[in-house]
Design a protein around this motif. Structure first.
Motif, PDB file in Angstrom:
ATOM      1  N   VAL A 186      -5.967   7.214   8.162  1.00  0.00           N
ATOM      2  CA  VAL A 186      -5.146   6.746   9.298  1.00  0.00           C
ATOM      3  C   VAL A 186      -3.767   5.776   7.210  1.00  0.00           C
ATOM      4  CG1 VAL A 186      -3.933   6.557  10.513  1.00  0.00           C
ATOM      5  CG2 VAL A 186      -5.874   7.761  10.606  1.00  0.00           C
ATOM      6  N   VAL A 187      -3.060   5.450   7.693  1.00  0.00           N
ATOM      7  CA  VAL A 187      -2.380   5.228   6.471  1.00  0.00           C
ATOM      8  C   VAL A 187      -1.026   5.287   7.250  1.00  0.00           C
ATOM      9  CG1 VAL A 187      -0.673   4.943   4.738  1.00  0.00           C
ATOM     10  CG2 VAL A 187      -2.963   6.327   3.985  1.00  0.00           C
ATOM     11  N   VAL A 188      -0.017   3.730   7.653  1.00  0.00           N
ATOM     12  CA  VAL A 188       0.928   3.400   8.234  1.00  0.00           C
ATOM     13  C   VAL A 188       1.512   2.400   8.018  1.00  0.00           C
ATOM     14  CG1 VAL A 188       1.344   2.423  10.388  1.00  0.00           C
ATOM     15  CG2 VAL A 188      -0.718   3.529  10.249  1.00  0.00           C
ATOM     16  N   GLY A 189       1.612   2.648   6.910  1.00  0.00           N
ATOM     17  CA  GLY A 189       3.075   1.546   6.082  1.00  0.00           C
ATOM     18  C   GLY A 189       4.793   1.878   5.561  1.00  0.00           C
ATOM     19  N   PRO A 190       4.809   1.188   4.665  1.00  0.00           N
ATOM     20  CA  PRO A 190       6.512   1.393   4.007  1.00  0.00           C
ATOM     21  C   PRO A 190       6.268   2.731   2.863  1.00  0.00           C
ATOM     22  CG  PRO A 190       5.959  -0.744   3.034  1.00  0.00           C
ATOM     23  CD  PRO A 190       4.550  -0.224   3.900  1.00  0.00           C
ATOM     24  N   ARG A 191       5.372   3.101   2.527  1.00  0.00           N
ATOM     25  CA  ARG A 191       4.996   4.314   2.060  1.00  0.00           C
ATOM     26  C   ARG A 191       4.117   4.902   1.896  1.00  0.00           C
ATOM     27  NH1 ARG A 191       5.869  -0.703  -0.969  1.00  0.00           N
ATOM     28  NH2 ARG A 191       4.603  -0.792  -2.487  1.00  0.00           N
ATOM     29  N   MET A 192       3.343   5.563   1.404  1.00  0.00           N
ATOM     30  CA  MET A 192       2.018   6.079   1.049  1.00  0.00           C
ATOM     31  C   MET A 192       1.623   5.361  -0.053  1.00  0.00           C
ATOM     32  SD  MET A 192       1.052   8.679   3.268  1.00  0.00           S
ATOM     33  CE  MET A 192      -1.063   9.921   1.949  1.00  0.00           C
ATOM     34  N   PRO A 193       0.445   5.209  -0.214  1.00  0.00           N
ATOM     35  CA  PRO A 193      -0.320   3.915  -1.249  1.00  0.00           C
ATOM     36  C   PRO A 193      -0.692   5.365  -2.445  1.00  0.00           C
ATOM     37  CG  PRO A 193      -2.207   4.201   0.635  1.00  0.00           C
ATOM     38  CD  PRO A 193      -0.917   4.594   0.891  1.00  0.00           C
ATOM     39  N   ALA A 194      -0.605   6.513  -1.907  1.00  0.00           N
ATOM     40  CA  ALA A 194      -1.695   7.442  -3.379  1.00  0.00           C
ATOM     41  C   ALA A 194      -0.989   8.415  -3.279  1.00  0.00           C
ATOM     42  CB  ALA A 194      -2.700   6.655  -3.872  1.00  0.00           C
ATOM     43  N   THR A 195      -1.406   9.563  -3.764  1.00  0.00           N
ATOM     44  CA  THR A 195      -1.496  10.743  -3.607  1.00  0.00           C
ATOM     45  C   THR A 195      -2.714  11.066  -2.327  1.00  0.00           C
ATOM     46  OG1 THR A 195      -2.509  11.206  -5.470  1.00  0.00           O
ATOM     47  CG2 THR A 195      -0.091  11.361  -5.133  1.00  0.00           C
ATOM     48  N   ILE A 196      -3.153  12.277  -2.225  1.00  0.00           N
ATOM     49  CA  ILE A 196      -4.701  12.393  -1.228  1.00  0.00           C
ATOM     50  C   ILE A 196      -6.022  12.075  -2.337  1.00  0.00           C
ATOM     51  CG2 ILE A 196      -5.828  14.392  -0.607  1.00  0.00           C
ATOM     52  CD1 ILE A 196      -3.622  15.272   0.509  1.00  0.00           C
ATOM     53  N   ASP A 197      -5.579  12.786  -3.448  1.00  0.00           N
ATOM     54  CA  ASP A 197      -6.565  12.878  -4.794  1.00  0.00           C
ATOM     55  C   ASP A 197      -6.826  11.426  -5.358  1.00  0.00           C
ATOM     56  OD1 ASP A 197      -6.598  15.291  -4.742  1.00  0.00           O
ATOM     57  OD2 ASP A 197      -5.319  15.492  -6.569  1.00  0.00           O
ATOM     58  N   ALA A 198      -5.788  10.328  -5.450  1.00  0.00           N
ATOM     59  CA  ALA A 198      -5.955   9.020  -5.779  1.00  0.00           C
ATOM     60  C   ALA A 198      -6.344   7.671  -5.019  1.00  0.00           C
ATOM     61  CB  ALA A 198      -4.476   8.309  -6.397  1.00  0.00           C
ATOM     62  N   LEU A 199      -6.585   8.120  -3.463  1.00  0.00           N
ATOM     63  CA  LEU A 199      -6.605   8.272  -2.266  1.00  0.00           C
ATOM     64  C   LEU A 199      -8.340   7.702  -2.033  1.00  0.00           C
ATOM     65  CD1 LEU A 199      -6.690   6.546   0.106  1.00  0.00           C
ATOM     66  CD2 LEU A 199      -5.884   8.424   1.220  1.00  0.00           C
ATOM     67  N   LYS A 200      -8.752   8.825  -2.809  1.00  0.00           N
ATOM     68  CA  LYS A 200     -10.309   9.073  -3.030  1.00  0.00           C
ATOM     69  C   LYS A 200     -11.044   9.266  -4.755  1.00  0.00           C
ATOM     70  CE  LYS A 200      -9.424  13.065   0.566  1.00  0.00           C
ATOM     71  NZ  LYS A 200      -9.400  14.657   0.469  1.00  0.00           N
ATOM     72  N   ALA A 201     -10.522   8.026  -5.207  1.00  0.00           N
ATOM     73  CA  ALA A 201     -10.512   7.988  -6.288  1.00  0.00           C
ATOM     74  C   ALA A 201     -12.327   7.566  -6.678  1.00  0.00           C
ATOM     75  CB  ALA A 201     -10.068   6.510  -7.430  1.00  0.00           C
TER      76      ALA A 201
END
Length: 405
Positions: A186-201
């Motif tokens: 779950v991400v709650v904020g002003p923007r997505m912190p990264a793409t899904i792939d980057a989020l799973k780096a």
């Protein structure tokens, strides 16, 4: 109100993006909870939660310490049905923190030193809870409500089960239970912190492939034990009273939530006016409803002075009986509905609370939304309250702590 968006994948991502927010909260939820621990390893999920947040990750001493050094906040929690790992941070740090969170939870560097330290912390936590009758009575109530069932066991385990845990059992719990249970981010904020792939780096596909592969069919629910009259001690006591309710996905759950507001600690509640205002029998009390995968528990917790227990219970039971017979007044129902809606809105207004709120509903991400939740509360009518109150009365039971000698 901003609505949620779900990004599908091996680990679905629930995004609640509002550019007006000034912080970002990230939460990783696993549908592995304390009820899935074998009885001899009661509390394993709770110990694992401690270890994952405190073990070294990447180049930093621990996920929790690194987040806090950046000025953010990190924590985790274990419940009967799920575990949550989360952080609230500056949006500029969110991409790094998201990647670290995945590594900390999914690819931990488990070691004996961290486990020994966190076992000591858990044992201190259990000792503190055992010394607090208001904590003890809630565990005792669930044990009475679900005798011999995983939901009746303490989420944190016992001193004996925690002491027995070693690196092998904790590593097995991580691989065989946490990783194989469904995972949601779950991400709650002003923007997505990264793409899904980057989020799973840094997290390998073999790890993500395990998500959701385990079968977690609930253990059949037992019949509740016999209802016993409370035995009051000769000192201040905590009483927990209530009954089974409905699962968290049940359409009647909002009825029990609104019923809890009618008997809650707000000065606007019906029970507040009667129990505290008119009778003066309790200063501290609250009511709430919790849903699990296959059942629920509606509870009221109250502190009572010596000699006041039976009288306080009479007021509580009498209030439920009136609601079951006549329902609430139009004004009381409107107030209780607004209170229940405010609980949803205040949770959504805080990024961290919103992330936790959404993570607790992660397995319904395709149909759940804040506006739908508000509408379900708005639809609660007087006859729904009558039915919910009658349901609680039918299974009503009482547990007291400390126990009378």
């Amino acid at each position: 109100m901003v609505e949620i968006e779900t990004l599908e994948g091996p680990v679905p991502v629930i995004a609640y993006i509002d550019e007006r927010l000034s912080t970002t909260a990230v939460c990783l939820a696993s549908a592995y909870g304390a009820r899935h621990d074998p009885a001899p390893e009661c509390g394993l999920a709770h110990v694992l939660e401690h270890v994952l947040m405190s073990a070294p990750v990447d180049t930093v001493p621990s996920f929790s310490e690194h987040v806090e050094r950046l000025g953010g906040h990190a924590n985790a929690e274990t419940g009967p049905d799920r575990m949550l790992f989360y952080a609230q941070t500056h949006p500029d740090d969110a991409e790094e923190i998201s990647a670290l969170l995945y590594q900390a939870v999914l690819q931990p560097r488990l070691n004996g030193e961290t486990l020994a330290r966190e076992k000591r912390a858990v044992l201190q936590e259990l000792a503190a809870a055992a010394a607090d009758p208001s904590d003890v009575v809630q565990d005792d109530f669930l044990t009475d409500l679900y005798p011999g069932h995983p939901l009746g066991r303490p989420v944190g385990g016992t001193a004996a089960t925690v002491e027995r845990m070693d690196e092998v059992s904790v590593a097995a719990g991580h691989t065989e239970r946490l990783l194989s249970a469904p995972l949601t981010a779950v991400v709650v904020g002003p923007r997505m912190p990264a793409t899904i792939d980057a989020l799973k780096a840094g997290v390998g596909p073999d790890v993500l492939a395990r998500s959701g592969t385990a079968s977690q069919e609930p253990v059949p629910l037992p019949e509740p034990g016999p209802v016993l009259a409370p035995r009051w001690p000769s000192e201040f006591a905590w009483v927990c009273a209530g009954a089974r309710s409905v699962p968290y996905a049940h359409p009647h759950r909002p009825h029990f939530n609104v019923l809890a507001q009618l008997l809650g600690s707000s000065p606007s509640s019906l029970l507040y006016r009667r129990l505290r205002g008119d009778a003066g029998l309790a200063y501290a009390f609250q009511a709430w409803n919790r849903g699990y995968a296959d059942t629920g528990a509606w509870r009221l917790l109250a502190g009572v002075e010596p000699g006041n227990g039976d009288a306080a219970l009479a007021v509580i039971r009498g209030t439920l009986e009136q609601l079951a017979s006549d329902g609430p007044t139009r004004e009381d129902l409107a107030s209780a509905r607004r209170q229940a809606q405010m609980n949803i809105m205040t949770s959504v207004d805080s990024p961290l609370e919103c992330a936790r709120f959404l993570a607790m509903r992660a397995d319904r991400h395709g149909t759940w939304s804040p506006s739908a939740a508000l509408e379900s509360v708005r639809a609660v009518e007087s006859h729904h309250i009558r039915q919910a109150a009658a349901h609680v009365l039918e299974g009503f039971r009482v547990v007291v702590s400390p126990r009378a000698s």
